[in-house]
Design an enzyme around this catalytic site. Structure first.
Site, PDB file in Angstrom:
ATOM      1  N   LEU A  18       0.840  -1.202   0.000  1.00 31.69           N
ATOM      2  CA  LEU A  18       0.000   0.000   0.000  1.00 31.69           C
ATOM      3  C   LEU A  18       0.878   1.256   0.000  1.00 31.69           C
ATOM      4  CD1 LEU A  18      -2.978   1.154   0.445  1.00 31.69           C
ATOM      5  CD2 LEU A  18      -2.247   1.430   2.802  1.00 31.69           C
ATOM      6  N   ASP A 179     -11.836   5.396   3.197  1.00 36.66           N
ATOM      7  CA  ASP A 179     -12.525   4.588   2.200  1.00 36.66           C
ATOM      8  C   ASP A 179     -12.133   5.259   0.898  1.00 36.66           C
ATOM      9  OD1 ASP A 179     -14.386   3.720   0.233  1.00 36.66           O
ATOM     10  OD2 ASP A 179     -15.624   2.937   1.860  1.00 36.66           O
ATOM     11  N   HIS A 180     -11.238   4.635   0.132  1.00 35.73           N
ATOM     12  CA  HIS A 180     -10.625   5.402  -0.957  1.00 35.73           C
ATOM     13  C   HIS A 180     -11.643   5.792  -2.033  1.00 35.73           C
ATOM     14  CE1 HIS A 180     -10.148   1.376  -2.694  1.00 35.73           C
ATOM     15  NE2 HIS A 180     -10.178   1.976  -3.854  1.00 35.73           N
ATOM     16  N   HIS A 242     -17.290   0.337   0.517  1.00 34.13           N
ATOM     17  CA  HIS A 242     -17.347   1.179  -0.685  1.00 34.13           C
ATOM     18  C   HIS A 242     -18.772   1.358  -1.212  1.00 34.13           C
ATOM     19  CE1 HIS A 242     -13.151   0.618  -0.331  1.00 34.13           C
ATOM     20  NE2 HIS A 242     -13.092  -0.567  -0.905  1.00 34.13           N
ATOM     21  N   LYS A 340     -15.697 -10.310  -8.956  1.00 34.40           N
ATOM     22  CA  LYS A 340     -14.423 -10.498  -9.652  1.00 34.40           C
ATOM     23  C   LYS A 340     -14.666 -11.343 -10.889  1.00 34.40           C
ATOM     24  CE  LYS A 340     -11.350  -9.801  -5.790  1.00 34.40           C
ATOM     25  NZ  LYS A 340     -10.761  -8.534  -6.255  1.00 34.40           N
TER      26      LYS A 340
HETATM   27  P1  NAD Z   1       1.894  -5.632   3.147  1.00 39.56           P
HETATM   28  O1  NAD Z   1       1.927  -7.029   3.691  1.00 39.56           O
HETATM   29  O2  NAD Z   1       2.442  -5.385   1.789  1.00 39.56           O
HETATM   30  O3  NAD Z   1       2.697  -4.694   4.160  1.00 39.56           O
HETATM   31  C1  NAD Z   1       2.591  -4.809   5.554  1.00 39.56           C
HETATM   32  C2  NAD Z   1       3.659  -3.977   6.251  1.00 39.56           C
HETATM   33  O4  NAD Z   1       3.590  -4.222   7.664  1.00 39.56           O
HETATM   34  C3  NAD Z   1       5.088  -4.275   5.825  1.00 39.56           C
HETATM   35  O5  NAD Z   1       5.780  -3.042   5.766  1.00 39.56           O
HETATM   36  C4  NAD Z   1       5.627  -5.122   6.990  1.00 39.56           C
HETATM   37  O6  NAD Z   1       7.015  -5.038   7.159  1.00 39.56           O
HETATM   38  C5  NAD Z   1       4.907  -4.508   8.167  1.00 39.56           C
HETATM   39  N1  NAD Z   1       4.796  -5.413   9.318  1.00 39.56           N
HETATM   40  C6  NAD Z   1       4.310  -6.676   9.333  1.00 39.56           C
HETATM   41  N2  NAD Z   1       4.389  -7.192  10.576  1.00 39.56           N
HETATM   42  C7  NAD Z   1       4.915  -6.249  11.381  1.00 39.56           C
HETATM   43  C8  NAD Z   1       5.262  -6.182  12.770  1.00 39.56           C
HETATM   44  N3  NAD Z   1       5.050  -7.221  13.603  1.00 39.56           N
HETATM   45  N4  NAD Z   1       5.790  -5.038  13.245  1.00 39.56           N
HETATM   46  C9  NAD Z   1       6.007  -3.994  12.418  1.00 39.56           C
HETATM   47  N5  NAD Z   1       5.710  -3.989  11.099  1.00 39.56           N
HETATM   48  C10 NAD Z   1       5.188  -5.106  10.578  1.00 39.56           C
HETATM   49  O7  NAD Z   1       0.387  -5.139   3.278  1.00 39.56           O
HETATM   50  P2  NAD Z   1      -0.377  -3.987   2.433  1.00 39.56           P
HETATM   51  O8  NAD Z   1      -0.986  -4.610   1.240  1.00 39.56           O
HETATM   52  O9  NAD Z   1       0.541  -2.835   2.242  1.00 39.56           O
HETATM   53  O10 NAD Z   1      -1.579  -3.610   3.409  1.00 39.56           O
HETATM   54  C11 NAD Z   1      -1.415  -2.800   4.568  1.00 39.56           C
HETATM   55  C12 NAD Z   1      -2.791  -2.414   5.117  1.00 39.56           C
HETATM   56  O11 NAD Z   1      -3.500  -1.670   4.162  1.00 39.56           O
HETATM   57  C13 NAD Z   1      -3.682  -3.598   5.469  1.00 39.56           C
HETATM   58  O12 NAD Z   1      -4.496  -3.242   6.542  1.00 39.56           O
HETATM   59  C14 NAD Z   1      -4.536  -3.758   4.220  1.00 39.56           C
HETATM   60  O13 NAD Z   1      -5.759  -4.391   4.500  1.00 39.56           O
HETATM   61  C15 NAD Z   1      -4.742  -2.311   3.851  1.00 39.56           C
HETATM   62  N6  NAD Z   1      -5.055  -2.080   2.429  1.00 39.56           N
HETATM   63  C16 NAD Z   1      -4.143  -2.374   1.458  1.00 39.56           C
HETATM   64  C17 NAD Z   1      -4.449  -2.107   0.136  1.00 39.56           C
HETATM   65  C18 NAD Z   1      -3.452  -2.372  -0.977  1.00 39.56           C
HETATM   66  O14 NAD Z   1      -3.733  -1.942  -2.101  1.00 39.56           O
HETATM   67  N7  NAD Z   1      -2.342  -3.031  -0.717  1.00 39.56           N
HETATM   68  C19 NAD Z   1      -5.697  -1.553  -0.195  1.00 39.56           C
HETATM   69  C20 NAD Z   1      -6.612  -1.262   0.825  1.00 39.56           C
HETATM   70  C21 NAD Z   1      -6.254  -1.533   2.137  1.00 39.56           C
END
Ligand code: NAD
Length: 480
Positions: A18, A179-180, A242, A340
């Site tokens: 993200l 909520d994007h 959404h 999907k």
């Molecule tokens: P990701 O797995 O790519 O990244 C997670 C991050 O958390 C990493 O930087 C990791 O190093 C860190 N992390 C994990 N365990 C940890 C710990 N114990 N201590 C400290 N840091 C720790 O996940 P993401 O896809 O980037 O998603 C992050 C959040 O955003 C989630 O809540 C997800 O539901 C939400 N989200 C993501 C997206 C997307 O497009 N990726 C979209 C909407 C919502």
């Protein structure tokens, strides 16, 4: 005129998907436009022991996927980035973070403002918020805003628990639940379109609207997110948040309101008047589906995807008829649909007027379509063609001269966070009502075993989704 903002961003999960795909590109655009300039710094935190230099390289590498600006501009931006390795449960790490933030605040004169961004797994949200508070990260003479990504809970109970945890640490007014979809231009424009077009607004009620349809269709499958999807399903992933928020934008009373408190009250009132569902009502008003392979047998069925159980009953498609008990909307079906592996990506709102709408100067049975993502440059259609060429003049819409294709919803949301504007964020009271509604559907579905898979990849979903509307003499406007 661009007003420069000052803040220290602390991004929990700064090495994640993200952060790299959405947040850093959005921050970069704010940097290029001068909203972020000299008085900001970004601390990325994650478990891995990275150096600042390495972190900056990862940021620049991600930016190159989206921008062709010179390396110098990107390096100038990346100089504002710092890395702190961090384990969410380790109190010492929060102290280190606090000291780094204070040092950078002095260095960049960031006005003691803090944005704490949860780009981390939801199970850590509560722990991180509590530690920010208990380890004294908050400043006393600037603002301290907590930004939370979805999912906000997986049902009403878990959402209440999460909310309880974060609200011990942050007052509601400092919590920005993203909520994007609320950052998307069309969703933000809907109240203006209603408020500025008196004939349209006069028709936005149960006297003249036959039904309203909201479709968020994707052509892709779960790709590499099977593990996450197995814990969610499309009802939780798309409808609770959404789709409900889009309904809030289309159907709230008083679209002229500009005050955040009034806008939120109107939305909360709408959601608290969701027509109660009975378990039997779920069977008649909601349809679920899961994708199979495609016609040629080339695509993976959902149950064959990585990290998905072979007998998974998680739904990848949902359609439903949502109703409200309000004076304005009682009796009008809001048909919602998300899935999907549908034929193409499509995000749209179709407002279907009835045969009496000529009373307010709109041709009978007109359909107004609001495209949430533009299609062939169009954003509003009347009976399927660009509104300007439709021969009807009940809509005028001051579109931006040049549509900025690269603008991310996140960009405008980050500006709102920096400005303390909560209009485009989700409040707890709204979530409570929508979760309660979704739980009734989920609980009913969990009692029954669906006959999955039940739709082919590349199709419009299960046949029952068509029947849901046909039963009432209606049909989907967007059809293959
Ligand atoms: P990701 O797995 O790519 O990244 C997670 C991050 O958390 C990493 O930087 C990791 O190093 C860190 N992390 C994990 N365990 C940890 C710990 N114990 N201590 C400290 N840091 C720790 O996940 P993401 O896809 O980037 O998603 C992050 C959040 O955003 C989630 O809540 C997800 O539901 C939400 N989200 C993501 C997206 C997307 O497009 N990726 C979209 C909407 C919502």
């Amino acid at each position: 005129m661009v007003t420069e903002k000052s803040a220290i961003f602390i991004i929990f999960g700064g090495s994640g998907d993200l952060a790299h795909r959405k947040l850093y590109p959005s921050l970069f655009r704010l940097y290029k436009s001068g909203i972020l300039k000299d008085h900001f710094a970004v601390i990325g935190t994650a478990r891995r022991p990275w150096s600042d230099d390495y972190f900056r390289e990862t940021v620049i590498t991600s930016l190159k996927d989206y921008f062709d600006d010179s390396e110098d501009i990107m390096k100038g931006f990346a100089k504002h980035f710092f890395y702190q390795s961090h384990d969410v449960n380790d109190s010492e790490h929060y102290i280190a973070l606090k000291n780094l933030a204070a040092k950078l605040d002095d260095q960049f004169e960031a006005g003691h403002n803090r944005v704490y961004y949860m780009a981390i797994a939801p199970r850590f949200f509560g722990t991180v918020a509590e530690h920010i508070n208990s380890e004294g990260l908050k400043t006393t003479d600037g603002y301290n805003r907590l930004v939370i990504e979805k999912p906000f809970g997986r049902d009403l109970d878990s959402a209440c628990e999460l909310n309880g945890n974060i609200s011990k640490a942050f007052p509601e007014d400092d919590i920005y639940r993203i909520d994007h979809y609320l950052g998307k231009e069309m969703i933000q424009d809907i109240p203006h379109i209603r408020a500025n077009n008196p004939k349209l607004e006069a028709a936005m009620n149960n006297k003249y609207v036959s039904n309203i349809q909201i479709t968020l269709a994707e052509s892709l499958g779960v790709e590499d997110r099977g593990g996450y999807y197995e814990t969610a399903g499309v009802l939780r992933d798309m409808v609770q948040n959404h789709i409900m928020q889009i309904i809030g934008a289309v159907a709230s009373d008083d679209p002229e309101a500009t005050d955040a408190k009034i806008i939120h009250k109107n939305k909360t009132d709408l959601f608290s008047s969701l027509k109660k569902l009975t378990p039997e009502g779920v069977d008649t008003d909601f349809v679920r589906g899961q994708y199979d392979t495609d016609k040629l047998g080339d695509k993976k069925a959902y149950r064959q995807e990585d990290n998905v159980a072979e007998d998974s009953n998680i739904e990848t498609f949902v359609a439903g008829n949502i109703q409200f008990n309000t004076k304005r909307w009682s009796g009008v079906p809001f048909y919602v649909r998300s899935g999907k592996r549908m034929p193409e990506k499509s995000s749209r709102i179709d407002i279907v007027f009835n045969d009496k709408v000529d009373e307010v100067g709109i041709k009978p049975n007109t359909v107004v379509t609001l495209l949430i993502e533009r299609v062939n440059g169009n954003s509003i259609l009347i009976n399927g063609i660009d509104y300007k060429e439709s021969g009807q003049d009940f809509i005028s819409f001051p579109e931006e001269a040049e549509f900025d294709k690269a603008r991310e919803a996140y960009e405008s949301l980050i500006i709102d966070i920096l400005s303390g504007n909560r209009v485009h964020f989700t409040l707890w009271d709204e979530l409570r009502s929508t979760w309660k509604y979704i739980d009734t559907i989920r609980n009913r579905w969990d009692e029954q075993t669906p006959d999955f898979p039940n739709y082919l990849s590349g199709s419009m979903g299960p046949d029952a989704a068509e029947m849901l509307l046909e039963r009432n003499g209606n049909s989907w406007v967007w059809d293959d």
